[in-house]
Design a protein around this motif. Structure first.
Motif, PDB file in Angstrom:
ATOM      1  N   PHE A  20       0.778  -1.243   0.000  1.00 46.33           N
ATOM      2  CA  PHE A  20       0.000   0.000   0.000  1.00 46.33           C
ATOM      3  C   PHE A  20       0.806   1.290   0.000  1.00 46.33           C
ATOM      4  CE2 PHE A  20      -2.825  -3.109   1.986  1.00 46.33           C
ATOM      5  CZ  PHE A  20      -3.886  -3.014   1.125  1.00 46.33           C
ATOM      6  N   MET A  21       1.826   1.381   0.866  1.00 47.82           N
ATOM      7  CA  MET A  21       2.403   2.704   1.137  1.00 47.82           C
ATOM      8  C   MET A  21       3.721   2.937   0.409  1.00 47.82           C
ATOM      9  SD  MET A  21       0.289   4.232   2.896  1.00 47.82           S
ATOM     10  CE  MET A  21      -1.316   3.552   3.268  1.00 47.82           C
ATOM     11  N   THR A  41       4.550   3.870  -2.478  1.00 44.15           N
ATOM     12  CA  THR A  41       4.750   3.291  -3.807  1.00 44.15           C
ATOM     13  C   THR A  41       5.083   4.408  -4.797  1.00 44.15           C
ATOM     14  OG1 THR A  41       3.889   1.679  -5.357  1.00 44.15           O
ATOM     15  CG2 THR A  41       2.359   3.388  -4.662  1.00 44.15           C
ATOM     16  N   SER A  42       5.708   4.012  -5.894  1.00 46.49           N
ATOM     17  CA  SER A  42       6.038   4.964  -6.957  1.00 46.49           C
ATOM     18  C   SER A  42       6.205   4.157  -8.234  1.00 46.49           C
ATOM     19  CB  SER A  42       7.334   5.707  -6.637  1.00 46.49           C
ATOM     20  OG  SER A  42       8.419   4.809  -6.720  1.00 46.49           O
ATOM     21  N   ALA A  43       6.267   4.853  -9.355  1.00 45.75           N
ATOM     22  CA  ALA A  43       6.451   4.161 -10.634  1.00 45.75           C
ATOM     23  C   ALA A  43       7.740   3.339 -10.603  1.00 45.75           C
ATOM     24  CB  ALA A  43       6.472   5.167 -11.775  1.00 45.75           C
ATOM     25  N   ALA A  44       8.798   3.881  -9.983  1.00 49.08           N
ATOM     26  CA  ALA A  44      10.083   3.179  -9.914  1.00 49.08           C
ATOM     27  C   ALA A  44       9.961   1.903  -9.067  1.00 49.08           C
ATOM     28  CB  ALA A  44      11.144   4.098  -9.336  1.00 49.08           C
ATOM     29  N   PHE A  47       4.941  -0.106 -17.331  1.00 46.26           N
ATOM     30  CA  PHE A  47       5.898  -0.232 -16.220  1.00 46.26           C
ATOM     31  C   PHE A  47       7.161  -0.983 -16.669  1.00 46.26           C
ATOM     32  CE2 PHE A  47       2.141   0.532 -13.462  1.00 46.26           C
ATOM     33  CZ  PHE A  47       2.664   1.570 -12.723  1.00 46.26           C
ATOM     34  N   ALA A 107       5.267   8.419 -15.324  1.00 52.78           N
ATOM     35  CA  ALA A 107       5.817   8.146 -13.989  1.00 52.78           C
ATOM     36  C   ALA A 107       5.489   9.288 -13.026  1.00 52.78           C
ATOM     37  CB  ALA A 107       7.321   7.924 -14.072  1.00 52.78           C
ATOM     38  N   PHE A 123       1.802   9.129 -12.226  1.00 56.03           N
ATOM     39  CA  PHE A 123       1.533   7.978 -11.360  1.00 56.03           C
ATOM     40  C   PHE A 123       1.942   8.283  -9.920  1.00 56.03           C
ATOM     41  CE2 PHE A 123       2.727   4.077  -9.208  1.00 56.03           C
ATOM     42  CZ  PHE A 123       1.642   3.262  -9.448  1.00 56.03           C
ATOM     43  N   ASN A 124       3.134   8.889  -9.758  1.00 53.14           N
ATOM     44  CA  ASN A 124       3.613   9.206  -8.413  1.00 53.14           C
ATOM     45  C   ASN A 124       2.699  10.220  -7.719  1.00 53.14           C
ATOM     46  OD1 ASN A 124       5.682   7.470  -8.940  1.00 53.14           O
ATOM     47  ND2 ASN A 124       7.221   9.058  -9.319  1.00 53.14           N
ATOM     48  N   ALA A 149      -0.271   8.348  -6.551  1.00 53.85           N
ATOM     49  CA  ALA A 149       0.103   7.515  -5.397  1.00 53.85           C
ATOM     50  C   ALA A 149       0.123   8.342  -4.105  1.00 53.85           C
ATOM     51  CB  ALA A 149       1.460   6.857  -5.640  1.00 53.85           C
ATOM     52  N   ARG A 150       0.644   9.585  -4.180  1.00 52.62           N
ATOM     53  CA  ARG A 150       0.692  10.441  -2.978  1.00 52.62           C
ATOM     54  C   ARG A 150      -0.719  10.751  -2.485  1.00 52.62           C
ATOM     55  NH1 ARG A 150       5.128   9.187  -3.988  1.00 52.62           N
ATOM     56  NH2 ARG A 150       4.229   7.510  -2.786  1.00 52.62           N
ATOM     57  N   GLU A 197      -2.579   7.819  -0.666  1.00 53.28           N
ATOM     58  CA  GLU A 197      -2.000   7.416   0.619  1.00 53.28           C
ATOM     59  C   GLU A 197      -2.505   8.295   1.765  1.00 53.28           C
ATOM     60  OE1 GLU A 197       2.210   7.407   0.004  1.00 53.28           O
ATOM     61  OE2 GLU A 197       2.150   5.604  -1.231  1.00 53.28           O
ATOM     62  N   VAL A 219      -6.977   5.575   3.052  1.00 51.22           N
ATOM     63  CA  VAL A 219      -6.586   4.349   3.770  1.00 51.22           C
ATOM     64  C   VAL A 219      -7.809   3.759   4.486  1.00 51.22           C
ATOM     65  CG1 VAL A 219      -5.050   3.359   5.518  1.00 51.22           C
ATOM     66  CG2 VAL A 219      -4.219   5.193   4.021  1.00 51.22           C
ATOM     67  N   HIS A 270      -0.948   4.631   9.419  1.00 51.71           N
ATOM     68  CA  HIS A 270      -1.103   5.470   8.225  1.00 51.71           C
ATOM     69  C   HIS A 270      -2.365   6.326   8.288  1.00 51.71           C
ATOM     70  CE1 HIS A 270       2.213   3.337   6.414  1.00 51.71           C
ATOM     71  NE2 HIS A 270       1.634   2.203   6.738  1.00 51.71           N
TER      72      HIS A 270
END
Lengths: 131, 118
Positions: free
Chosen positions: A48-49, A51-54, A122, B42, B45-46, B49-50, B53, B58, B115
């Motif tokens: 869950f936590m 995470t990133s494209a990398a 990805f 990317a 996506f990042n 993702a932020r 979270e 959650v 979290h």
């Protein structure tokens, strides 16, 4: 019926083979069992936590993770869309809905390609089919 | 047909509705992941993702997990019933699925609590 047969009324009738069992019925249960493994694994490795494209790209360099994601994509779509098809089928009059199988199969196919394109993006840092 | 308001009838509807909710989430999940398909994916996506979270999301994850657990455990009960197991003990089987589900969700809450409360 996809989820639970309403025609079985007694414990005795459960044990006889008088109820016809279709491949759709068997595969719905089989894909459900597969999902215990694939979805359980998916929830476990994703964490869950942070995470990133990398992070995702690096995880997907492992063949086990790739197999987990592709297996999950196919089994969850089969199970989910077959269940959905059963619900719609029930709402239609008897004998109607021959088109439904094709429509749901088409939707499934498009969604598998969509999911694979996300994985491709990805793997190769750019999608095969761009938005 | 099932008689209305029996446990089996309620479980049947819970199974249907939870299944549809999970299918709906699957498509939402694919939409959010599709940020990677955009040009400079990317970075997009990042950014997504932020956002997901954040504590509110959650909490939503825990609700989603609870729905999945209910569907999965009831599904196991149905497969057992196909093989003739736990049919006479239907009442016990349904209580058992709810009990095991509650424990699993409780563990998820404990794992994700840091979290949520920061």
């Amino acid at each position: 019926m996809a989820a639970e047969s309403p025609i079985k009324t007694s414990p005795e009738s459960e044990k006889t083979s008088s109820t016809p069992v279709s491949w759709a019925w068997i595969l719905q249960r089989f894909s459900g069992l597969l999902l215990l493994v694939f979805l359980g694994g998916h929830l476990w490795v994703e964490h869950f936590m942070n995470t990133s494209a990398a992070v995702v790209a690096s995880r997907l360099t492992h063949v086990v993770d790739d197999s987990l994601d592709i297996g999950l994509l196919i089994s969850v779509l089969y199970h989910g869309l077959n269940g959905f098809r059963g619900i719609i089928q029930e709402m239609l009059p008897e004998g109607r809905g021959a088109w439904l199988n094709y429509a749901v199969f088409g939707l499934g196919l498009i969604t598998v390609v969509w999911g694979l394109d996300i994985l491709w993006a990805f793997w190769y840092h750019q999608p095969f089919l761009t938005l | 047909m099932y008689h209305k308001n029996t446990r089996g009838y309620k479980a049947f509807w819970v199974h249907r509705i939870s299944g549809l909710l999970i299918l709906g989430y699957l498509y939402l999940h694919l939409v959010l992941l599709s940020a990677i398909l955009l040009p400079s994916g990317a970075a997009h996506f990042n950014a997504v993702a932020r956002v997901v979270e954040q504590p509110g999301f959650v909490v939503a994850d825990i609700v989603l997990f609870a729905i999945i657990v209910v569907h999965a455990l009831n599904g196991i009960r149905l497969i057992a019933a196909d093989f003739g197991a736990m049919i006479r003990e239907n009442r016990l089987a349904i209580w058992l699925t709810m009990g095991i589900g509650a424990v699993m969700v409780f563990i998820a809450v404990l794992m994700l609590l840091p979290h949520i409360v920061g």
